[in-house]
Structures are given as structure tokens and as C-alpha cells.
Design a protein around this motif. Structure first.
Motif, PDB file in Angstrom:
ATOM      1  N   ALA A  35      51.203  29.117  37.924  1.00 17.71           N
ATOM      2  CA  ALA A  35      51.450  30.560  37.944  1.00 17.71           C
ATOM      3  C   ALA A  35      50.907  31.196  36.674  1.00 17.71           C
ATOM      4  N   VAL A  36      50.589  32.467  36.789  1.00 16.56           N
ATOM      5  CA  VAL A  36      50.134  33.241  35.655  1.00 16.56           C
ATOM      6  C   VAL A  36      50.614  34.678  35.850  1.00 16.56           C
ATOM      7  N   GLU A  37      50.838  35.372  34.770  1.00 17.86           N
ATOM      8  CA  GLU A  37      51.111  36.802  34.818  1.00 17.86           C
ATOM      9  C   GLU A  37      49.944  37.516  34.184  1.00 17.86           C
ATOM     10  N   ILE A  38      49.513  38.583  34.826  1.00 15.66           N
ATOM     11  CA  ILE A  38      48.429  39.384  34.269  1.00 15.66           C
ATOM     12  C   ILE A  38      48.911  40.817  34.155  1.00 15.66           C
ATOM     13  N   GLU A  39      48.347  41.524  33.203  1.00 13.13           N
ATOM     14  CA  GLU A  39      48.711  42.927  33.050  1.00 13.13           C
ATOM     15  C   GLU A  39      48.250  43.698  34.283  1.00 13.13           C
ATOM     16  N   SER A  40      49.106  44.569  34.757  1.00 14.36           N
ATOM     17  CA  SER A  40      48.849  45.330  35.975  1.00 14.36           C
ATOM     18  C   SER A  40      47.843  46.452  35.708  1.00 14.36           C
ATOM     19  N   ARG A  41      46.564  46.060  35.715  1.00 21.99           N
ATOM     20  CA  ARG A  41      45.449  47.017  35.568  1.00 21.99           C
ATOM     21  C   ARG A  41      44.352  46.598  36.536  1.00 21.99           C
ATOM     22  N   GLU A  42      43.680  47.584  37.128  1.00 21.64           N
ATOM     23  CA  GLU A  42      42.611  47.268  38.088  1.00 21.64           C
ATOM     24  C   GLU A  42      41.533  46.392  37.469  1.00 21.64           C
ATOM     25  N   SER A  43      41.279  46.560  36.193  1.00 22.05           N
ATOM     26  CA  SER A  43      40.243  45.769  35.534  1.00 22.05           C
ATOM     27  C   SER A  43      40.627  44.289  35.409  1.00 22.05           C
ATOM     28  N   ASN A  44      41.869  43.929  35.707  1.00 20.66           N
ATOM     29  CA  ASN A  44      42.315  42.538  35.585  1.00 20.66           C
ATOM     30  C   ASN A  44      42.313  41.771  36.904  1.00 20.66           C
ATOM     31  N   VAL A  45      41.881  42.400  37.991  1.00 21.60           N
ATOM     32  CA  VAL A  45      41.817  41.689  39.271  1.00 21.60           C
ATOM     33  C   VAL A  45      40.870  40.495  39.146  1.00 21.60           C
ATOM     34  N   GLY A  46      39.770  40.664  38.440  1.00 23.98           N
ATOM     35  CA  GLY A  46      38.827  39.563  38.220  1.00 23.98           C
ATOM     36  C   GLY A  46      39.458  38.410  37.458  1.00 23.98           C
ATOM     37  N   GLN A  47      40.365  38.714  36.528  1.00 22.58           N
ATOM     38  CA  GLN A  47      41.068  37.665  35.781  1.00 22.58           C
ATOM     39  C   GLN A  47      41.905  36.816  36.739  1.00 22.58           C
ATOM     40  N   ALA A  48      42.569  37.449  37.683  1.00 14.34           N
ATOM     41  CA  ALA A  48      43.365  36.705  38.672  1.00 14.34           C
ATOM     42  C   ALA A  48      42.453  35.836  39.532  1.00 14.34           C
ATOM     43  N   ARG A  49      41.326  36.386  39.948  1.00 15.28           N
ATOM     44  CA  ARG A  49      40.373  35.639  40.780  1.00 15.28           C
ATOM     45  C   ARG A  49      39.842  34.424  40.021  1.00 15.28           C
ATOM     46  N   ARG A  50      39.498  34.596  38.731  1.00 10.50           N
ATOM     47  CA  ARG A  50      38.997  33.462  37.925  1.00 10.50           C
ATOM     48  C   ARG A  50      40.073  32.392  37.758  1.00 10.50           C
TER      49      ARG A  50
END
Length: 183
Positions: A35-50
Motif C-alpha cells: 500500500a501507498v498513500e499519495i497526495e490527492s492531486r491530479e498531478s500525482n495519478v502518474g505516481q500511483a500508476r508507477r
């Protein structure tokens, strides 16, 4: 020709209901989870995908596999929905989206995205051709083998929601070969 026992296993997998897959992925034995938490910003969708792509590689799923492409599309849609529709705090405040993967070799892969909104998503049956939104869950529905959403409970009641999608994996995934390390 596949052995008879393998056909029975595939038939058993396809006869399971979504909640049965999710019960195994959420509470079963032999499940690998990250699991990971990412900051809720549209620019971070790629971070989730990676994050998801890298974990699938670590689990031995080949990058050019159709399953990997489907999972990456679904995670992109779910995280985008969480970022766009699941924020509950003002834009100047930090808020996170959770991404969890659950994998049982030879059975299924589940992805879960959590956010702080208690609003359960609904599929738009037929978005109009000119609509700029409303297709995300249609894609999730088409690319995954099942999905569901449910409120997340906390100490003070409902504290958001979780959206799960799962993918059947009847063929065991091979672990990547370890390359010898030079001294």
C-alpha cells in the motif's frame, strides 16, 4: 490441451461472485499486500500508476501482459476519480488517497483506492458522446473482472470510502529471474 484439473480450477474461478473474490483478497491466507498513500492531486495519478507498475513487475507479471495494461488503466481511473471527486478538504489543505494491491498467485489481483468522501460512485450507463466526464467507471467495469465500493468506517463513523476492482489470475505468475550480482 489443458489438464482436466486445470479446467476445473478455471471454471471454479469464473463461477465466483465479486464479493467472494474480495473476501479472499481482503482476508484470505497467502495474500501479498502493498500500500501507498499519495497526495490527492491530479498531478500525482502518474505516481500511483508507477507504484502499481513496479509492484506488478516485482510480483513477476510481464510488462507487456494484457493484465498489466488493464490494471494500470483501472488504477488510473480510480485514482483520478478519488482525486477529482473524493476530496473533502479545501484545496490549500493536504489530503491523501490510498492505493492498496492484494495478490494471490494463481487466483486474483485486487486494487483498492480509498479517499475521504463517503459518496459511493455510480456508473453512468451511457455517457453522452460530448460528455467530458462519466466514462471512468464504465472503463473500470469493462477492464476489470468486477468492482465494488463501500464506506470505510472509523472511530467516529464513516470516514470515506474504498473502491475495489479485481482481476482473475488463473495462471500462476512466475517470479522474475534473479540476476547474479557482481562483487
Amino acid at each position: 490441451m489443458a489438464p482436466a484439473h486445470q479446467n476445473r480450477e478455471v471454471d471454479a474461478l469464473t463461477s465466483l461472485k465479486s464479493w467472494e473474490f474480495l473476501a479472499v483478497l481482503a482476508h484470505g491466507d497467502g495474500i501479498e499486500r502493498v500500500a501507498v498513500e499519495i497526495e490527492s492531486r491530479e498531478s500525482n495519478v502518474g505516481q500511483a500508476r508507477r507504484f502499481v507498475r513496479r509492484q506488478l513487475e516485482l510480483w513477476g507479471l510481464p510488462e507487456d501482459d494484457d493484465l498489466v495494461d488493464r490494471v494500470l488503466l483501472v488504477i488510473s481511473e480510480l485514482v483520478t476519480n478519488a482525486v477529482v471527486h473524493g476530496r473533502t478538504r479545501p484545496p490549500e489543505e493536504t489530503e491523501c488517497v490510498g492505493v492498496t494491491l492484494a495478490f494471490k498467485r494463481g487466483f486474483a489481483l485486487g486494487v483498492m483506492v480509498t479517499d475521504n468522501s463517503g459518496n459511493i460512485p455510480k456508473v453512468t450507463i451511457r455517457p453522452s458522446p460530448s460528455a467530458v466526464c462519466g466514462r471512468g467507471l464504465v472503463l473500470v467495469n469493462a477492464e476489470s473482472d468486477g468492482w465494488t465500493a463501500a464506506p470505510r468506517g472509523g472511530q467516529q463513523g464513516v470516514s470515506g470510502k474504498a473502491v475495489w476492482a479485481f482481476f482473475q489470475c488463473p495462471q500462476p505468475a512466475a517470479l522474475p529471474e534473479l540476476l547474479p550480482q557482481s562483487a
